[in-house]
Design a protein around this motif. Structure first.
Motif, PDB file in Angstrom:
ATOM      1  N   GLN A  55       5.184   4.381  -0.210  1.00  0.00           N
ATOM      2  CA  GLN A  55       4.421   5.156   0.761  1.00  0.00           C
ATOM      3  C   GLN A  55       2.945   5.194   0.382  1.00  0.00           C
ATOM      4  OE1 GLN A  55       5.865   9.184   1.141  1.00  0.00           O
ATOM      5  NE2 GLN A  55       4.193   9.803   2.463  1.00  0.00           N
ATOM      6  N   CYS A  56       2.669   5.420  -0.887  1.00  0.00           N
ATOM      7  CA  CYS A  56       1.302   5.507  -1.389  1.00  0.00           C
ATOM      8  C   CYS A  56       0.557   4.187  -1.210  1.00  0.00           C
ATOM      9  CB  CYS A  56       1.338   5.915  -2.851  1.00  0.00           C
ATOM     10  SG  CYS A  56      -0.272   6.133  -3.596  1.00  0.00           S
ATOM     11  N   LEU A  57       1.191   3.077  -1.584  1.00  0.00           N
ATOM     12  CA  LEU A  57       0.539   1.771  -1.474  1.00  0.00           C
ATOM     13  C   LEU A  57       0.327   1.380  -0.010  1.00  0.00           C
ATOM     14  CD1 LEU A  57       2.347  -0.198  -4.328  1.00  0.00           C
ATOM     15  CD2 LEU A  57       0.053   0.826  -4.363  1.00  0.00           C
ATOM     16  N   THR A  58       1.258   1.781   0.853  1.00  0.00           N
ATOM     17  CA  THR A  58       1.097   1.500   2.279  1.00  0.00           C
ATOM     18  C   THR A  58      -0.077   2.297   2.842  1.00  0.00           C
ATOM     19  OG1 THR A  58       3.455   1.017   2.509  1.00  0.00           O
ATOM     20  CG2 THR A  58       2.252   1.536   4.531  1.00  0.00           C
ATOM     21  N   GLN A  59      -0.152   3.590   2.504  1.00  0.00           N
ATOM     22  CA  GLN A  59      -1.241   4.437   2.986  1.00  0.00           C
ATOM     23  C   GLN A  59      -2.598   3.969   2.468  1.00  0.00           C
ATOM     24  OE1 GLN A  59      -0.074   8.397   1.782  1.00  0.00           O
ATOM     25  NE2 GLN A  59       1.317   8.644   3.517  1.00  0.00           N
ATOM     26  N   ILE A  62      -3.606  -1.238   0.050  1.00  0.00           N
ATOM     27  CA  ILE A  62      -4.002  -2.154  -1.018  1.00  0.00           C
ATOM     28  C   ILE A  62      -3.595  -3.592  -0.716  1.00  0.00           C
ATOM     29  CG2 ILE A  62      -1.949  -1.799  -2.441  1.00  0.00           C
ATOM     30  CD1 ILE A  62      -3.868  -2.049  -4.906  1.00  0.00           C
ATOM     31  N   SER A  63      -2.540  -3.758   0.071  1.00  0.00           N
ATOM     32  CA  SER A  63      -2.110  -5.121   0.381  1.00  0.00           C
ATOM     33  C   SER A  63      -2.988  -5.754   1.462  1.00  0.00           C
ATOM     34  CB  SER A  63      -0.639  -5.145   0.794  1.00  0.00           C
ATOM     35  OG  SER A  63      -0.422  -4.314   1.911  1.00  0.00           O
ATOM     36  N   GLY A  64      -3.920  -4.990   2.011  1.00  0.00           N
ATOM     37  CA  GLY A  64      -4.862  -5.544   2.980  1.00  0.00           C
ATOM     38  C   GLY A  64      -4.146  -6.125   4.183  1.00  0.00           C
ATOM     39  N   GLY A  65      -4.465  -7.363   4.512  1.00  0.00           N
ATOM     40  CA  GLY A  65      -3.858  -8.028   5.660  1.00  0.00           C
ATOM     41  C   GLY A  65      -2.436  -8.491   5.415  1.00  0.00           C
ATOM     42  N   TYR A  66      -1.970  -8.396   4.185  1.00  0.00           N
ATOM     43  CA  TYR A  66      -0.595  -8.795   3.878  1.00  0.00           C
ATOM     44  C   TYR A  66       0.352  -7.660   4.227  1.00  0.00           C
ATOM     45  CZ  TYR A  66      -3.252 -12.175   1.163  1.00  0.00           C
ATOM     46  OH  TYR A  66      -4.146 -13.128   0.779  1.00  0.00           O
ATOM     47  N   LYS A  67       1.598  -7.986   4.484  1.00  0.00           N
ATOM     48  CA  LYS A  67       2.556  -6.937   4.841  1.00  0.00           C
ATOM     49  C   LYS A  67       2.742  -5.974   3.672  1.00  0.00           C
ATOM     50  CE  LYS A  67       6.848  -9.200   3.499  1.00  0.00           C
ATOM     51  NZ  LYS A  67       8.190  -9.530   3.844  1.00  0.00           N
ATOM     52  N   PRO A  68       3.090  -4.714   3.961  1.00  0.00           N
ATOM     53  CA  PRO A  68       3.281  -3.733   2.885  1.00  0.00           C
ATOM     54  C   PRO A  68       4.398  -4.153   1.934  1.00  0.00           C
ATOM     55  CG  PRO A  68       3.135  -2.649   5.021  1.00  0.00           C
ATOM     56  CD  PRO A  68       3.228  -4.129   5.281  1.00  0.00           C
ATOM     57  N   PHE A  69       4.371  -3.595   0.733  1.00  0.00           N
ATOM     58  CA  PHE A  69       5.368  -3.919  -0.282  1.00  0.00           C
ATOM     59  C   PHE A  69       6.734  -3.364   0.115  1.00  0.00           C
ATOM     60  CE2 PHE A  69       1.384  -3.903  -2.727  1.00  0.00           C
ATOM     61  CZ  PHE A  69       1.450  -5.189  -3.236  1.00  0.00           C
ATOM     62  N   ASN A  70       7.783  -4.169  -0.129  1.00  0.00           N
ATOM     63  CA  ASN A  70       9.128  -3.665   0.128  1.00  0.00           C
ATOM     64  C   ASN A  70       9.570  -2.778  -1.026  1.00  0.00           C
ATOM     65  OD1 ASN A  70      10.787  -5.127  -1.832  1.00  0.00           O
ATOM     66  ND2 ASN A  70      10.416  -6.950  -0.597  1.00  0.00           N
ATOM     67  N   LEU A  71      10.635  -2.037  -0.805  1.00  0.00           N
ATOM     68  CA  LEU A  71      11.080  -1.045  -1.780  1.00  0.00           C
ATOM     69  C   LEU A  71      11.498  -1.692  -3.104  1.00  0.00           C
ATOM     70  CD1 LEU A  71      11.569   1.892  -2.427  1.00  0.00           C
ATOM     71  CD2 LEU A  71      13.822   1.697  -1.348  1.00  0.00           C
ATOM     72  N   GLU A  72      12.137  -2.842  -3.060  1.00  0.00           N
ATOM     73  CA  GLU A  72      12.566  -3.491  -4.305  1.00  0.00           C
ATOM     74  C   GLU A  72      11.366  -3.879  -5.167  1.00  0.00           C
ATOM     75  OE1 GLU A  72      14.770  -4.678  -7.391  1.00  0.00           O
ATOM     76  OE2 GLU A  72      15.445  -3.514  -5.666  1.00  0.00           O
ATOM     77  N   THR A  73      10.303  -4.363  -4.559  1.00  0.00           N
ATOM     78  CA  THR A  73       9.093  -4.680  -5.321  1.00  0.00           C
ATOM     79  C   THR A  73       8.494  -3.406  -5.916  1.00  0.00           C
ATOM     80  OG1 THR A  73       8.660  -6.590  -3.899  1.00  0.00           O
ATOM     81  CG2 THR A  73       6.815  -5.781  -5.218  1.00  0.00           C
ATOM     82  N   CYS A  74       8.531  -2.315  -5.178  1.00  0.00           N
ATOM     83  CA  CYS A  74       8.021  -1.038  -5.712  1.00  0.00           C
ATOM     84  C   CYS A  74       8.863  -0.569  -6.891  1.00  0.00           C
ATOM     85  CB  CYS A  74       7.974   0.015  -4.609  1.00  0.00           C
ATOM     86  SG  CYS A  74       6.686  -0.335  -3.383  1.00  0.00           S
ATOM     87  N   ARG A  75      10.176  -0.786  -6.843  1.00  0.00           N
ATOM     88  CA  ARG A  75      11.029  -0.441  -7.990  1.00  0.00           C
ATOM     89  C   ARG A  75      10.633  -1.269  -9.210  1.00  0.00           C
ATOM     90  NH1 ARG A  75      15.741  -0.447  -4.109  1.00  0.00           N
ATOM     91  NH2 ARG A  75      16.103   1.751  -3.691  1.00  0.00           N
ATOM     92  N   LEU A  76      10.377  -2.547  -8.990  1.00  0.00           N
ATOM     93  CA  LEU A  76       9.945  -3.409 -10.092  1.00  0.00           C
ATOM     94  C   LEU A  76       8.624  -2.927 -10.684  1.00  0.00           C
ATOM     95  CD1 LEU A  76      10.763  -6.931  -8.598  1.00  0.00           C
ATOM     96  CD2 LEU A  76      11.942  -5.808 -10.491  1.00  0.00           C
ATOM     97  N   MET A  77       7.705  -2.493  -9.826  1.00  0.00           N
ATOM     98  CA  MET A  77       6.414  -2.001 -10.301  1.00  0.00           C
ATOM     99  C   MET A  77       6.595  -0.762 -11.171  1.00  0.00           C
ATOM    100  SD  MET A  77       3.845  -2.302  -7.077  1.00  0.00           S
ATOM    101  CE  MET A  77       4.205  -3.469  -5.778  1.00  0.00           C
ATOM    102  N   VAL A  78       7.418   0.168 -10.712  1.00  0.00           N
ATOM    103  CA  VAL A  78       7.662   1.380 -11.491  1.00  0.00           C
ATOM    104  C   VAL A  78       8.293   1.013 -12.828  1.00  0.00           C
ATOM    105  CG1 VAL A  78       9.025   3.514 -11.621  1.00  0.00           C
ATOM    106  CG2 VAL A  78       7.782   2.952  -9.516  1.00  0.00           C
ATOM    107  N   ASN A  79       9.302   0.150 -12.813  1.00  0.00           N
ATOM    108  CA  ASN A  79       9.983  -0.241 -14.054  1.00  0.00           C
ATOM    109  C   ASN A  79       9.051  -0.965 -15.013  1.00  0.00           C
ATOM    110  OD1 ASN A  79      12.380   0.899 -13.246  1.00  0.00           O
ATOM    111  ND2 ASN A  79      13.229  -1.013 -12.462  1.00  0.00           N
TER     112      ASN A  79
END
Length: 197
Positions: A55-59, A62-79
């Motif tokens: 939610q934070c990265l979408t708001q 940061i991904s600019g013109g690219y599609k927002p990050f999916n939840l699995e990628t966000c889990r990887l980032m947190v881990n």
């Protein structure tokens, strides 16, 4: 296959190029512009989960013109930055992630020469080599099969790939005491390593 660790020569921590812009850097959290994004989704515990990070990265866009990050990628980032194994991220970890994402985005944009929003296998190979990794053609083919759709890799999958490469390389290096590209794993240790990425 050989490895030089994440972010080879000339690269900073997490692959940030020297001199790459790092957001924030102010003494207090309240003065840091990133804190606005973080605090908008963080609970009273001052931590954000993978869902809140998404939610934070979408708001923040940061991904600019690219599609927002999916939840699995966000889990990887947190881990990737979860040093206390809480499955959440504090503000300092978030700032570190923001810096990493900006560096990866700059790298992605530099190899996405046709501005299609995707990179092809040759461009992905170039990106991996520029980050200091030396993979066999079989290793590279495995990455392309895992992270591409119809031979193209989106920014989201690009980030997921580099998180996995970094995490697995770090885990391997800790077990490769002689730094010769060889490590021994017990089965349970191997499972824990692969599941933690």
């Amino acid at each position: 296959m050989s490895y030089q660790g994440y972010g080879g020569p000339g690269m900073g921590q997490f692959g940030a190029a020297p001199g790459a812009p790092v957001m924030g850097g102010f003494p207090g959290q309240a003065q840091d512009p990133l804190y606005v994004y973080f605090s908008a989704v963080a609970g009273q515990d001052g931590q954000i989960s993978a869902e809140e990070l998404q939610q934070c990265l979408t708001q923040s866009n940061i991904s600019g013109g690219y599609k927002p990050f999916n939840l699995e990628t966000c889990r990887l980032m947190v881990n990737m930055l979860d040093r206390d194994f809480s499955h959440t991220m504090g503000f300092n970890e978030f700032k570190e992630l923001w810096s990493v994402l900006n560096a990866w985005k700059q790298n992605f944009m530099s190899i996405d020469r046709d501005r299609s929003g995707t990179v092809d296998p040759q461009e992905m190979n170039q990106a991996i080599v520029s980050m200091g990794y030396r993979l066999s053609s079989q290793g590279m083919n495995g990455i392309i099969k895992r992270y591409s759709t119809h031979g193209k890799i989106t920014f989201d999958d690009y980030v997921a790939c580099f998180i996995k490469l970094r995490t697995l390389t770090d885990l391997f290096r800790r077990r490769d005491q002689a730094q010769q590209g060889v490590a021994s794993f017990q089965y349970d240790d191997f499972i824990q390593c692969t599941m933690s990425t």
